[in-house]
Design an enzyme around this catalytic site. Structure first.
Site, mmCIF file in Angstrom:
data_model
loop_
_atom_site.group_PDB
_atom_site.id
_atom_site.type_symbol
_atom_site.label_atom_id
_atom_site.label_comp_id
_atom_site.label_asym_id
_atom_site.label_seq_id
_atom_site.Cartn_x
_atom_site.Cartn_y
_atom_site.Cartn_z
ATOM 1 C CB SER A 57 19.941 2.377 8.811
ATOM 2 O OG SER A 57 20.544 1.414 9.705
ATOM 3 N N GLY A 74 34.494 -14.247 35.742
ATOM 4 C CA GLY A 74 35.585 -15.184 35.222
ATOM 5 C C GLY A 74 34.672 -16.372 34.614
ATOM 6 C CD GLU A 123 12.372 1.727 19.686
ATOM 7 O OE1 GLU A 123 12.374 3.013 19.715
ATOM 8 O OE2 GLU A 123 11.968 0.988 20.315
HETATM 9 C C1 LIG Z 1 15.417 -7.915 18.479
HETATM 10 C C2 LIG Z 1 14.749 -6.695 17.630
HETATM 11 C C3 LIG Z 1 13.494 -6.026 17.794
HETATM 12 C C4 LIG Z 1 13.214 -5.145 16.902
HETATM 13 N N1 LIG Z 1 11.927 -4.663 16.839
HETATM 14 C C5 LIG Z 1 11.391 -3.731 15.796
HETATM 15 C C6 LIG Z 1 9.956 -3.415 15.849
HETATM 16 O O1 LIG Z 1 9.213 -3.769 16.827
HETATM 17 N N2 LIG Z 1 9.570 -2.622 14.860
HETATM 18 C C7 LIG Z 1 10.566 -2.420 13.712
HETATM 19 O O2 LIG Z 1 9.913 -1.770 12.777
HETATM 20 N N3 LIG Z 1 11.717 -2.678 13.710
HETATM 21 C C8 LIG Z 1 12.251 -3.287 14.654
HETATM 22 N N4 LIG Z 1 13.519 -3.835 14.704
HETATM 23 C C9 LIG Z 1 14.482 -3.676 13.736
HETATM 24 C C10 LIG Z 1 15.764 -2.300 14.171
HETATM 25 O O3 LIG Z 1 15.128 -1.255 14.240
HETATM 26 C C11 LIG Z 1 16.722 -2.622 12.855
HETATM 27 O O4 LIG Z 1 17.327 -3.895 13.135
HETATM 28 C C12 LIG Z 1 17.567 -1.439 13.102
HETATM 29 O O5 LIG Z 1 16.843 -0.446 12.457
HETATM 30 C C13 LIG Z 1 18.813 -1.740 12.076
HETATM 31 O O6 LIG Z 1 18.386 -2.016 10.758
HETATM 32 P P1 LIG Z 1 18.833 -3.304 9.873
HETATM 33 O O7 LIG Z 1 18.877 -4.644 11.061
HETATM 34 O O8 LIG Z 1 18.153 -3.478 8.586
HETATM 35 O O9 LIG Z 1 20.452 -2.883 9.870
HETATM 36 P P2 LIG Z 1 21.156 -2.064 8.569
HETATM 37 O O10 LIG Z 1 20.321 -1.008 8.201
HETATM 38 O O11 LIG Z 1 21.381 -2.998 7.648
HETATM 39 O O12 LIG Z 1 22.459 -1.850 9.034
HETATM 40 C C14 LIG Z 1 23.745 -2.436 9.115
HETATM 41 C C15 LIG Z 1 24.894 -1.600 9.470
HETATM 42 O O13 LIG Z 1 24.962 -0.823 8.797
HETATM 43 C C16 LIG Z 1 25.106 0.611 9.204
HETATM 44 N N5 LIG Z 1 24.580 1.584 8.579
HETATM 45 C C17 LIG Z 1 23.444 1.767 7.811
HETATM 46 N N6 LIG Z 1 23.439 2.990 7.413
HETATM 47 C C18 LIG Z 1 24.357 3.581 7.653
HETATM 48 C C19 LIG Z 1 24.683 5.099 7.644
HETATM 49 N N7 LIG Z 1 24.001 5.918 6.900
HETATM 50 N N8 LIG Z 1 26.018 5.542 8.104
HETATM 51 C C20 LIG Z 1 26.532 4.503 8.827
HETATM 52 N N9 LIG Z 1 26.297 3.392 9.159
HETATM 53 C C21 LIG Z 1 25.165 2.860 8.613
HETATM 54 C C22 LIG Z 1 24.591 0.306 10.677
HETATM 55 O O14 LIG Z 1 24.914 1.346 11.656
HETATM 56 C C23 LIG Z 1 24.789 -1.068 10.841
HETATM 57 O O15 LIG Z 1 25.849 -1.247 11.696
HETATM 58 C C24 LIG Z 1 14.115 -4.808 15.757
HETATM 59 C C25 LIG Z 1 15.406 -5.394 15.659
HETATM 60 C C26 LIG Z 1 15.665 -6.330 16.244
HETATM 61 C C27 LIG Z 1 17.047 -7.045 16.214
#
Ligand SMILES: Cc1cc2nc3c(=O)[nH]c(=O)nc-3n(C[C@H](O)[C@H](O)[C@H](O)COP(=O)(O)OP(=O)(O)OC[C@H]3O[C@@H](n4cnc5c(N)ncnc54)[C@H](O)[C@@H]3O)c2cc1C
Length: 379
Positions: free
Chosen positions: A132, A339, A363
């Site tokens: 994020s 179910g 995303e």
């Molecule tokens: C199957 C899959 C395909 C993907 N494909 C791509 C790709 O092609 N290219 C690419 O660049 N990325 C890709 N991603 C990455 C995806 O965009 C990230 O997983 C996503 O942006 C969330 O980041 P994170 O997993 O690090 O979660 P984190 O950022 O660590 O978040 C963890 C939790 O904290 C919450 N959180 C974080 N910050 C805040 C805030 N400021 N306020 C409130 N809540 C917050 C989040 O909502 C979440 O619930 C992919 C992910 C998956 C699972």
């Protein structure tokens, strides 16, 4: 906004529907169980113009708009969310970034290869420590004469291993400063660039998700997209379009789950009547279709604004947020309607249930979408 689908949208949707029924549906569970990424399916979709839906014809694409793009993603995702996700990542992230921010030479070189899917695209923003908070990335690009040296690891990248070309956002300035990142195009085979670990996922298992590793990877300055420092700004614009495609992916998954449930509810008898006769089931179905159609309207609204090149940040975030949460709710209710059978791999709803969860994460999570919407309405 025009609610009646144009003839061209109907035709494109039909093409995608026919392809999905014939070439995807029979293999969905096999790919899911083995986590096989069916690259040949994407090459075939390339021949039909489905891998370059938004790319103008002069660059070898289909030259269509967002309404047709949404229809394609939705039709494919009704059958398989994984293929829908990969289709979305290729079309709107990698290809979309080059289309919006590449120079003429870059567009002429890469767009025809991507639109035909001779080359598969990847897009790397996320890193192990920064999802994020993507602006806080650690992957760096350091200027070295006419080249840039990339070091670092991107993770969760769709097509991180199989992608023939990747758009990579790397830090070119100090951490936590504005304008500190830049976008680059990196081809597979460039020394120092490799795919890493492939993730073993809950859902979307036939869509490849993997690391991309840069180890003293040198690329010429001609592979830079736009100005130094514009990377994150470009990425946010690309994500506006990407979020429309995740909304469409969500609507497709929800529709697939709903249609299977509707049919099953008429065929499954308990207490000598179809379960659809019970209000507990029919009201679930009524809620499902109402929410799906509301999600679709938000998605079409965002697509329409994007076609008209109007600001779409709030509308794309609203569509993505709402549609993804609907996909999770609808597919959860679908399992309930089936179910015990819904809990098995003999029926399609358990896969919709697993696949749907990605939509509230990829995303930008639902929490981040709400942050984007709040920022827009409070500015
Ligand atoms: C199957 C899959 C395909 C993907 N494909 C791509 C790709 O092609 N290219 C690419 O660049 N990325 C890709 N991603 C990455 C995806 O965009 C990230 O997983 C996503 O942006 C969330 O980041 P994170 O997993 O690090 O979660 P984190 O950022 O660590 O978040 C963890 C939790 O904290 C919450 N959180 C974080 N910050 C805040 C805030 N400021 N306020 C409130 N809540 C917050 C989040 O909502 C979440 O619930 C992919 C992910 C998956 C699972």
């Amino acid at each position: 906004m025009e609610f009646q689908q144009q003839e061209i949208t109907v035709q494109v949707a039909q093409t995608a529907r026919d392809f999905a029924r014939q070439h995807i549906k029979p293999y969905v569970m096999q790919w899911d169980e083995t986590q096989e990424f069916p690259i040949q399916v994407f090459r075939e979709m390339g021949k039909l113009g489905l891998m370059g839906v938004l790319v103008p014809e002069e660059y070898g694409g289909s030259g269509l708009g967002y309404l047709e793009y949404v229809a394609v993603i939705e039709e494919v995702s009704k059958v398989c969310g994984s293929v829908g996700l990969s289709l979305a990542a290729h079309n709107s992230l990698c290809t979309g970034h080059i289309l919006q921010f590449g120079n003429e030479e870059q567009k002429k070189k890469y767009l025809p290869l991507l639109a035909s899917c001779e080359w598969l695209g990847a897009w790397g923003l996320t890193e192990p420590n920064t999802g994020s908070d993507a602006g806080n990335m650690r992957t760096t690009a350091v200027r070295d004469g006419d080249s840039w040296i990339l070091n670092g690891t991107k993770n969760w990248i769709t097509h991180g291993i199989s992608g023939d070309v990747a758009v990579v956002i790397a830090r070119t300035g100090e951490p936590r400063t504005s304008g500190n990142s830049t976008a680059f195009i990196v081809e597979r085979g460039t020394p120092g660039f490799s795919g890493g670990k492939k993730e073993n996922k809950l859902g979307m298992r036939a869509s490849e998700t993997a690391e991309m590793i840069f180890d003293h990877c040198s690329i010429p300055d001609s592979q830079r997209m736009g100005d130094v420092g514009d990377g994150f700004k470009q990425a946010l614009k690309v994500l506006d379009g990407g979020r429309i495609s995740i909304a469409a992916l969500s609507v497709g998954i929800a529709r697939g789950a709903y249609e299977a449930s509707l049919q099953y509810s008429k065929e499954r008898y308990q207490f000598d009547q179809p379960i659809s006769h019970f209000q507990g089931i029919s009201f679930k179905l009524a809620d499902m279709i109402t929410e799906i159609e509301a999600a679709e309207l938000l998605t079409l609204q965002a697509a329409d604004l994007k076609n008209k090149k109007l600001p779409v940040t709030k509308e794309a975030a609203m569509a993505k947020y709402y549609a993804s949460e609907v996909a999770v709710r609808v597919s959860t209710d679908a399992v309930q309607i089936f179910g015990g059978y819904g809990y098995t791999k003999d029926f399609p709803v358990e896969k919709f249930y697993r696949d749907s969860k990605l939509c509230t994460i990829g995303e930008g999570t639902s929490e981040i979408q709400k942050t984007v919407i709040a920022r827009q309405i409070l500015k």
